[in-house]
Motif scaffolding. Sequence first.
Motif, PDB file in Angstrom:
ATOM      1  N   GLY A 192       0.799  -1.214   0.000  1.00  0.00           N
ATOM      2  CA  GLY A 192       0.000   0.000   0.000  1.00  0.00           C
ATOM      3  C   GLY A 192       0.835   1.269   0.000  1.00  0.00           C
ATOM      4  N   VAL A 193       0.186   2.380  -0.363  1.00  0.00           N
ATOM      5  CA  VAL A 193       0.794   3.706  -0.331  1.00  0.00           C
ATOM      6  C   VAL A 193       0.150   4.476   0.816  1.00  0.00           C
ATOM      7  CG1 VAL A 193       1.143   5.875  -1.583  1.00  0.00           C
ATOM      8  CG2 VAL A 193       1.192   3.692  -2.816  1.00  0.00           C
ATOM      9  N   VAL A 194       0.980   4.991   1.735  1.00  0.00           N
ATOM     10  CA  VAL A 194       0.467   5.665   2.922  1.00  0.00           C
ATOM     11  C   VAL A 194       1.058   7.072   3.024  1.00  0.00           C
ATOM     12  CG1 VAL A 194       0.211   5.599   5.428  1.00  0.00           C
ATOM     13  CG2 VAL A 194       0.261   3.457   4.129  1.00  0.00           C
ATOM     14  N   TRP A 195       0.191   8.084   3.039  1.00  0.00           N
ATOM     15  CA  TRP A 195       0.611   9.482   3.240  1.00  0.00           C
ATOM     16  C   TRP A 195       1.062   9.636   4.684  1.00  0.00           C
ATOM     17  CZ3 TRP A 195      -0.278  13.547   6.415  1.00  0.00           C
ATOM     18  CH2 TRP A 195      -0.026  14.845   5.949  1.00  0.00           C
ATOM     19  N   TYR A 196       2.234  10.231   4.868  1.00  0.00           N
ATOM     20  CA  TYR A 196       2.805  10.338   6.214  1.00  0.00           C
ATOM     21  C   TYR A 196       3.660  11.600   6.295  1.00  0.00           C
ATOM     22  CZ  TYR A 196       5.974   9.358  10.108  1.00  0.00           C
ATOM     23  OH  TYR A 196       6.725   9.447  11.263  1.00  0.00           O
ATOM     24  N   ALA A 197       3.485  12.393   7.361  1.00  0.00           N
ATOM     25  CA  ALA A 197       4.230  13.647   7.511  1.00  0.00           C
ATOM     26  C   ALA A 197       5.050  13.626   8.804  1.00  0.00           C
ATOM     27  CB  ALA A 197       3.273  14.827   7.519  1.00  0.00           C
ATOM     28  N   PRO A 198       6.388  13.695   8.718  1.00  0.00           N
ATOM     29  CA  PRO A 198       7.239  13.618   9.900  1.00  0.00           C
ATOM     30  C   PRO A 198       7.764  14.971  10.374  1.00  0.00           C
ATOM     31  CG  PRO A 198       8.556  13.200   7.958  1.00  0.00           C
ATOM     32  CD  PRO A 198       7.171  13.569   7.474  1.00  0.00           C
ATOM     33  N   ASP A 199       7.062  16.060  10.067  1.00  0.00           N
ATOM     34  CA  ASP A 199       7.646  17.392  10.258  1.00  0.00           C
ATOM     35  C   ASP A 199       7.112  18.150  11.463  1.00  0.00           C
ATOM     36  OD1 ASP A 199       5.144  17.501   8.941  1.00  0.00           O
ATOM     37  OD2 ASP A 199       5.559  19.498   8.176  1.00  0.00           O
ATOM     38  N   GLN A 200       6.446  17.473  12.405  1.00  0.00           N
ATOM     39  CA  GLN A 200       5.950  18.175  13.581  1.00  0.00           C
ATOM     40  C   GLN A 200       6.629  17.667  14.851  1.00  0.00           C
ATOM     41  OE1 GLN A 200       1.578  18.325  13.558  1.00  0.00           O
ATOM     42  NE2 GLN A 200       1.744  20.140  12.299  1.00  0.00           N
ATOM     43  N   ASP A 201       6.474  18.433  15.916  1.00  0.00           N
ATOM     44  CA  ASP A 201       7.117  18.121  17.192  1.00  0.00           C
ATOM     45  C   ASP A 201       6.183  17.232  18.011  1.00  0.00           C
ATOM     46  OD1 ASP A 201       8.165  18.115  19.795  1.00  0.00           O
ATOM     47  OD2 ASP A 201       8.952  20.154  19.604  1.00  0.00           O
ATOM     48  N   TYR A 202       6.572  15.957  18.174  1.00  0.00           N
ATOM     49  CA  TYR A 202       5.775  15.009  18.954  1.00  0.00           C
ATOM     50  C   TYR A 202       6.445  14.664  20.281  1.00  0.00           C
ATOM     51  CZ  TYR A 202       3.131  14.430  14.628  1.00  0.00           C
ATOM     52  OH  TYR A 202       2.353  14.663  13.524  1.00  0.00           O
ATOM     53  N   GLY A 203       7.364  15.515  20.729  1.00  0.00           N
ATOM     54  CA  GLY A 203       8.015  15.291  22.007  1.00  0.00           C
ATOM     55  C   GLY A 203       9.321  14.524  21.857  1.00  0.00           C
ATOM     56  N   ALA A 204      10.063  14.434  22.977  1.00  0.00           N
ATOM     57  CA  ALA A 204      11.405  13.843  22.949  1.00  0.00           C
ATOM     58  C   ALA A 204      11.395  12.325  22.999  1.00  0.00           C
ATOM     59  CB  ALA A 204      12.224  14.399  24.120  1.00  0.00           C
ATOM     60  N   GLN A 205      10.310  11.722  23.477  1.00  0.00           N
ATOM     61  CA  GLN A 205      10.301  10.287  23.728  1.00  0.00           C
ATOM     62  C   GLN A 205      10.563   9.458  22.477  1.00  0.00           C
ATOM     63  OE1 GLN A 205       6.781   8.916  25.716  1.00  0.00           O
ATOM     64  NE2 GLN A 205       7.545   6.837  25.975  1.00  0.00           N
ATOM     65  N   ARG A 206       9.975   9.855  21.334  1.00  0.00           N
ATOM     66  CA  ARG A 206      10.122   9.092  20.090  1.00  0.00           C
ATOM     67  C   ARG A 206      10.950   9.832  19.060  1.00  0.00           C
ATOM     68  NH1 ARG A 206       3.838   7.871  18.957  1.00  0.00           N
ATOM     69  NH2 ARG A 206       3.705  10.037  19.632  1.00  0.00           N
ATOM     70  N   SER A 207      11.836  10.721  19.536  1.00  0.00           N
ATOM     71  CA  SER A 207      12.567  11.604  18.634  1.00  0.00           C
ATOM     72  C   SER A 207      14.047  11.653  18.982  1.00  0.00           C
ATOM     73  CB  SER A 207      11.980  13.025  18.703  1.00  0.00           C
ATOM     74  OG  SER A 207      10.592  13.036  18.465  1.00  0.00           O
ATOM     75  N   VAL A 208      14.819  12.175  18.041  1.00  0.00           N
ATOM     76  CA  VAL A 208      16.201  12.555  18.293  1.00  0.00           C
ATOM     77  C   VAL A 208      16.351  14.009  17.861  1.00  0.00           C
ATOM     78  CG1 VAL A 208      17.123  10.228  18.027  1.00  0.00           C
ATOM     79  CG2 VAL A 208      16.972  11.724  16.029  1.00  0.00           C
ATOM     80  N   PHE A 209      17.327  14.686  18.421  1.00  0.00           N
ATOM     81  CA  PHE A 209      17.540  16.083  18.084  1.00  0.00           C
ATOM     82  C   PHE A 209      18.559  16.207  16.954  1.00  0.00           C
ATOM     83  CE2 PHE A 209      15.773  16.521  22.340  1.00  0.00           C
ATOM     84  CZ  PHE A 209      14.902  17.590  22.174  1.00  0.00           C
ATOM     85  N   VAL A 210      18.092  16.731  15.830  1.00  0.00           N
ATOM     86  CA  VAL A 210      18.961  17.026  14.692  1.00  0.00           C
ATOM     87  C   VAL A 210      18.568  18.402  14.162  1.00  0.00           C
ATOM     88  CG1 VAL A 210      19.376  14.620  14.040  1.00  0.00           C
ATOM     89  CG2 VAL A 210      17.393  15.815  13.116  1.00  0.00           C
ATOM     90  N   PRO A 211      19.474  19.065  13.449  1.00  0.00           N
ATOM     91  CA  PRO A 211      19.189  20.437  13.010  1.00  0.00           C
ATOM     92  C   PRO A 211      18.071  20.508  11.967  1.00  0.00           C
ATOM     93  CG  PRO A 211      21.545  19.979  12.946  1.00  0.00           C
ATOM     94  CD  PRO A 211      20.853  18.668  13.158  1.00  0.00           C
ATOM     95  N   LEU A 212      17.276  21.545  12.105  1.00  0.00           N
ATOM     96  CA  LEU A 212      16.294  21.946  11.087  1.00  0.00           C
ATOM     97  C   LEU A 212      16.455  23.445  10.923  1.00  0.00           C
ATOM     98  CD1 LEU A 212      13.881  21.224   9.235  1.00  0.00           C
ATOM     99  CD2 LEU A 212      12.378  21.802  11.148  1.00  0.00           C
ATOM    100  N   PHE A 213      16.896  23.885   9.771  1.00  0.00           N
ATOM    101  CA  PHE A 213      17.252  25.280   9.553  1.00  0.00           C
ATOM    102  C   PHE A 213      18.258  25.764  10.604  1.00  0.00           C
ATOM    103  CE2 PHE A 213      13.170  25.124   7.248  1.00  0.00           C
ATOM    104  CZ  PHE A 213      13.543  25.711   6.049  1.00  0.00           C
ATOM    105  N   GLY A 214      19.144  24.874  11.002  1.00  0.00           N
ATOM    106  CA  GLY A 214      20.193  25.229  11.947  1.00  0.00           C
ATOM    107  C   GLY A 214      19.779  25.192  13.408  1.00  0.00           C
ATOM    108  N   VAL A 215      18.528  24.849  13.704  1.00  0.00           N
ATOM    109  CA  VAL A 215      18.021  24.812  15.073  1.00  0.00           C
ATOM    110  C   VAL A 215      17.799  23.347  15.473  1.00  0.00           C
ATOM    111  CG1 VAL A 215      16.213  25.585  16.650  1.00  0.00           C
ATOM    112  CG2 VAL A 215      16.862  27.009  14.688  1.00  0.00           C
ATOM    113  N   PRO A 216      18.352  22.895  16.607  1.00  0.00           N
ATOM    114  CA  PRO A 216      18.080  21.513  17.036  1.00  0.00           C
ATOM    115  C   PRO A 216      16.574  21.289  17.187  1.00  0.00           C
ATOM    116  CG  PRO A 216      19.855  22.471  18.337  1.00  0.00           C
ATOM    117  CD  PRO A 216      19.271  23.592  17.533  1.00  0.00           C
ATOM    118  N   ALA A 217      16.066  20.265  16.503  1.00  0.00           N
ATOM    119  CA  ALA A 217      14.624  20.008  16.490  1.00  0.00           C
ATOM    120  C   ALA A 217      14.356  18.552  16.832  1.00  0.00           C
ATOM    121  CB  ALA A 217      14.047  20.337  15.120  1.00  0.00           C
ATOM    122  N   ALA A 218      13.381  18.315  17.712  1.00  0.00           N
ATOM    123  CA  ALA A 218      12.968  16.952  18.040  1.00  0.00           C
ATOM    124  C   ALA A 218      12.325  16.342  16.796  1.00  0.00           C
ATOM    125  CB  ALA A 218      11.992  16.966  19.214  1.00  0.00           C
TER     126      ALA A 218
END
Length: 308
Positions: A192-218
């Motif tokens: 299947g084809v599934v639309w998925y957007a990973p560009d919002q802040d869902y907290g630190a628990q399921r994230s790592v901090f990497v730069p987005l426009f030079g700003v560390p982003a979860a």
Amino acid sequence: MDRPVFRAYFLHPRFWLLWLGLGLLWLVAQLPYKVLLWLGRCLGALMYRLASARRKIAARNLELCFPQMSAVERKALLKENFASTGITFFEMAIAWWWPAERLRRLGTIEGLEHLRQAEADGQGVILMALHFTTLEMGGGLLGLAQDMYGMYRPHKNPLFDYVQRRGREQRLLGVIGRDDVRGMLKLLRAGGVVWYAPDQDYGAQRSVFVPLFGVPAATVTATSKFARMGRAKVIPFTQQRLPDSQGYRLVIHPPLADFPSDSEEADCLRVNQWIEQAISACPEQYLWAHRRFKTRPEGEPKLYKKKR
């Protein structure tokens, strides 16, 4: 998820005002496309004046992401972004309620061969998208040309949730709850084809901090996890509202090569680098009113003022 079902409860007086608003929106949506764009820009100008909390969040995001711009340039971009946000309300009505043939005339799609190749290879696809203000139009137009599913977060108002799901599922095969990992993987493994957007802040628990426009982003690690566990390709997808009422350009980009890698952090960085490129192509159409940098690395100060 099961298909949305109308309930007699929706006729309760508590929903009458919402029914009235939806009915008026449906009537207005029958107007010509150019008129709807003009009305949307007027609504956006009103929102810029009245929605001070969202305006401050969006202004802060632009300040963080585009420090090279002057204050005058960022203010102009902010006003144009609110105009785009106002148009979103009418685009939502168009995507949900216009007949398929009338809707189809508004868009062109490039890169469908990437989805066809994945289908030929027997692989599922994570259609990696972003929260642009044109989100509803992108999903609605692509859904007319490609069988696909969408990730979904239920709305708090049950009537609006029903109307929203029914509108979206006219164009899609169905929707998947944001936390339904098992359902997501099942669809991907079945091709299947599934639309998925990973560009919002869902907290630190399921994230790592990497730069987005030079700003560390979860940044959520789910993109690479879904790709690995679902044995799926990750294919970026963007849509853009064209100037002068020309409609929309949808682009299905080539799949990410050698993805996922052995490093979740490297994968998240790669996703954010693509996000930067996609946003930079039409920054006025991105959803800047979301507090994207709300979660901070331990010890770092908050980047947004506290709500009063």
